[in-house]
Structure formats: structure tokens, C-alpha cells
Design a protein around this motif. Structure first.
Motif, PDB file in Angstrom:
ATOM      1  N   MET A   1      15.798  10.257 -27.536  1.00  0.00           N
ATOM      2  CA  MET A   1      14.996  11.328 -28.075  1.00  0.00           C
ATOM      3  C   MET A   1      15.764  12.636 -28.104  1.00  0.00           C
ATOM      4  SD  MET A   1      11.137  10.510 -26.698  1.00  0.00           S
ATOM      5  CE  MET A   1      11.429  11.451 -25.238  1.00  0.00           C
ATOM      6  N   ASP A   2      16.754  12.768 -27.231  1.00  0.00           N
ATOM      7  CA  ASP A   2      17.533  14.003 -27.208  1.00  0.00           C
ATOM      8  C   ASP A   2      18.245  14.243 -28.536  1.00  0.00           C
ATOM      9  OD1 ASP A   2      16.735  14.396 -24.604  1.00  0.00           O
ATOM     10  OD2 ASP A   2      18.573  13.587 -23.745  1.00  0.00           O
ATOM     11  N   THR A   3      18.674  13.174 -29.209  1.00  0.00           N
ATOM     12  CA  THR A   3      19.385  13.322 -30.478  1.00  0.00           C
ATOM     13  C   THR A   3      18.442  13.684 -31.619  1.00  0.00           C
ATOM     14  OG1 THR A   3      19.188  10.982 -31.027  1.00  0.00           O
ATOM     15  CG2 THR A   3      21.143  11.655 -29.780  1.00  0.00           C
ATOM     16  N   ALA A   4      17.133  13.598 -31.405  1.00  0.00           N
ATOM     17  CA  ALA A   4      16.164  13.878 -32.463  1.00  0.00           C
ATOM     18  C   ALA A   4      15.898  15.366 -32.637  1.00  0.00           C
ATOM     19  CB  ALA A   4      14.853  13.149 -32.171  1.00  0.00           C
ATOM     20  N   GLY A   5      16.330  16.182 -31.703  1.00  0.00           N
ATOM     21  CA  GLY A   5      16.126  17.620 -31.831  1.00  0.00           C
ATOM     22  C   GLY A   5      14.744  18.073 -31.417  1.00  0.00           C
ATOM     23  N   TYR A  13       9.533   9.305 -33.860  1.00  0.00           N
ATOM     24  CA  TYR A  13      10.254   8.196 -34.490  1.00  0.00           C
ATOM     25  C   TYR A  13      11.390   7.707 -33.599  1.00  0.00           C
ATOM     26  CZ  TYR A  13       7.797   8.355 -38.930  1.00  0.00           C
ATOM     27  OH  TYR A  13       6.842   8.270 -39.897  1.00  0.00           O
ATOM     28  N   ALA A  14      12.091   8.627 -32.951  1.00  0.00           N
ATOM     29  CA  ALA A  14      13.194   8.232 -32.063  1.00  0.00           C
ATOM     30  C   ALA A  14      12.665   7.392 -30.904  1.00  0.00           C
ATOM     31  CB  ALA A  14      13.926   9.467 -31.544  1.00  0.00           C
ATOM     32  N   ARG A  65       2.543   7.017 -21.942  1.00  0.00           N
ATOM     33  CA  ARG A  65       2.588   8.438 -21.590  1.00  0.00           C
ATOM     34  C   ARG A  65       3.571   9.176 -22.489  1.00  0.00           C
ATOM     35  NH1 ARG A  65      -0.498  11.574 -21.208  1.00  0.00           N
ATOM     36  NH2 ARG A  65      -1.652  10.120 -19.959  1.00  0.00           N
ATOM     37  N   ILE A  66       4.745   8.602 -22.722  1.00  0.00           N
ATOM     38  CA  ILE A  66       5.737   9.242 -23.599  1.00  0.00           C
ATOM     39  C   ILE A  66       5.182   9.400 -25.004  1.00  0.00           C
ATOM     40  CG2 ILE A  66       7.968   8.896 -24.755  1.00  0.00           C
ATOM     41  CD1 ILE A  66       8.923   7.594 -22.081  1.00  0.00           C
ATOM     42  N   LEU A  67       4.617   8.327 -25.546  1.00  0.00           N
ATOM     43  CA  LEU A  67       4.064   8.387 -26.907  1.00  0.00           C
ATOM     44  C   LEU A  67       2.924   9.402 -26.994  1.00  0.00           C
ATOM     45  CD1 LEU A  67       4.045   4.601 -27.881  1.00  0.00           C
ATOM     46  CD2 LEU A  67       5.642   6.363 -28.669  1.00  0.00           C
ATOM     47  N   ALA A  68       2.030   9.398 -25.999  1.00  0.00           N
ATOM     48  CA  ALA A  68       0.896  10.336 -26.014  1.00  0.00           C
ATOM     49  C   ALA A  68       1.383  11.777 -25.917  1.00  0.00           C
ATOM     50  CB  ALA A  68      -0.069  10.013 -24.881  1.00  0.00           C
ATOM     51  N   ASP A  69       2.368  12.033 -25.079  1.00  0.00           N
ATOM     52  CA  ASP A  69       2.895  13.397 -24.932  1.00  0.00           C
ATOM     53  C   ASP A  69       3.549  13.874 -26.230  1.00  0.00           C
ATOM     54  OD1 ASP A  69       2.003  13.440 -22.307  1.00  0.00           O
ATOM     55  OD2 ASP A  69       4.004  13.186 -21.426  1.00  0.00           O
ATOM     56  N   PRO A 135      21.613   7.292 -34.061  1.00  0.00           N
ATOM     57  CA  PRO A 135      22.863   6.660 -33.650  1.00  0.00           C
ATOM     58  C   PRO A 135      22.620   5.374 -32.868  1.00  0.00           C
ATOM     59  CG  PRO A 135      22.820   8.989 -33.046  1.00  0.00           C
ATOM     60  CD  PRO A 135      21.446   8.633 -33.535  1.00  0.00           C
ATOM     61  N   ASN A 136      23.398   4.358 -33.205  1.00  0.00           N
ATOM     62  CA  ASN A 136      23.391   3.087 -32.498  1.00  0.00           C
ATOM     63  C   ASN A 136      22.057   2.351 -32.550  1.00  0.00           C
ATOM     64  OD1 ASN A 136      26.069   3.605 -31.653  1.00  0.00           O
ATOM     65  ND2 ASN A 136      25.271   4.900 -30.031  1.00  0.00           N
ATOM     66  N   SER A 137      21.181   2.701 -33.485  1.00  0.00           N
ATOM     67  CA  SER A 137      19.894   2.028 -33.572  1.00  0.00           C
ATOM     68  C   SER A 137      20.055   0.685 -34.257  1.00  0.00           C
ATOM     69  CB  SER A 137      18.899   2.884 -34.365  1.00  0.00           C
ATOM     70  OG  SER A 137      17.674   2.214 -34.459  1.00  0.00           O
TER      71      SER A 137
END
Length: 143
Positions: A1-5, A13-14, A65-69, A135-137
Motif C-alpha cells: 500500500m505504501d507504493t499506492a501513495g 486497489y493495492a 480492518r484494513i479494508l474497512a479503514d 510493482p511485482n503484482s
């Protein structure tokens, strides 16, 4: 997620792609994570309404939790019309989980390249975003 900005849509999406990549790269671990039985306590001899706090022992609690946040961030940014980010995160997780499972057991099916966008956008109640490569997906994304 860090690469998603900073864009919460890109982060959502990330996160979805990271979930699907984990399932594809580590199928045995993924199966073990969701192979157990999760049974919340039933009280008074009847069905119990499950609250968000009751899901902490659920194997996918961290993902939910990640998705909801992130979905709440999308609402705050005005790019999602969700009125219940947790419930919509559950629906999104079910879509991700179902796709991860089907992709693992149906190797020859011609999965559409933009399939992730096709279910993430409506389940998260937001308009699709422009294409982006992570990247690397292992999962192709056309959003």
C-alpha cells in the motif's frame, strides 16, 4: 500500500491486489488461514448478532480492518458513497476471497484482465480509477 501513495482509492486497489497476490503466492498458507472453523458464541439458545468487536478472532479480521479503514478513507475523500464501511469491507472481502479460491481451483478459466476492477469498484461503492500498475503484482489490473 505504501507504493499506492495518498489516494485512498489507489490504496484500496493495492490492498486488494496484495490480498490476491498473497493467496496466489502462498496457497498453502492461505488455505490454512481460512481452513479453521470460526463459531461465535451463541447465547440464549438462539442466533447472536455479530458486532465488529466479535470478529477479532476471525481469521480474516486483520484484512477486514484494513479494508474497512481504507474504505472509510475513501468515504472521507468523497470517492465512495458507502454508508457502512465495515459492511462494505465484508462484501469486498467476500469478493476477494471468492476470486482467490476460484482462481486457485480453476486454472484454465480465461479470467478477464480487468476483473478486479469490475468487482472492487461496485463493492466499495466508488467509481473506477485510471489504470495503475503495482510493482511485482501477480494480478493484472486495469481500473
Amino acid at each position: 500500500m505504501d507504493t499506492a501513495g495518498d489516494d485512498p482509492r489507489q490504496r484500496l486497489y493495492a490492498a486488494c491486489h496484495a490480498y490476491l497476490d498473497f493467496a496466489a503466492i502462498h496457497p498453502e498458507r492461505y488455505r490454512v488461514m481460512f481452513g479453521g472453523v470460526w463459531n461465535p458464541v451463541v447465547t440464549n439458545g438462539g442466533a447472536k448478532s455479530i458486532a465488529i468487536a466479535d470478529t477479532s478472532a476471525f481469521p480474516g479480521a486483520g484484512v477486514l480492518r484494513i479494508l474497512a479503514d481504507i474504505l472509510a478513507d475513501c468515504v472521507a475523500a468523497g470517492c465512495s458513497t458507502s454508508t457502512d464501511p465495515f459492511a462494505d469491507a465484508v462484501a469486498l472481502w467476500l469478493g476477494l476471497h471468492g476470486f482467490a479460491h476460484q482462481r486457485a481451483v480453476t486454472h484454465t478459466f480465461p479470467w478477464p484482465a480487468d476483473l478486479v476492477r469490475r468487482f472492487v469498484s461496485p463493492l466499495s461503492r466508488m467509481a473506477p480509477i485510471r489504470p495503475r500498475t503495482f510493482p511485482n503484482s501477480m494480478v493484472t489490473q486495469v481500473s
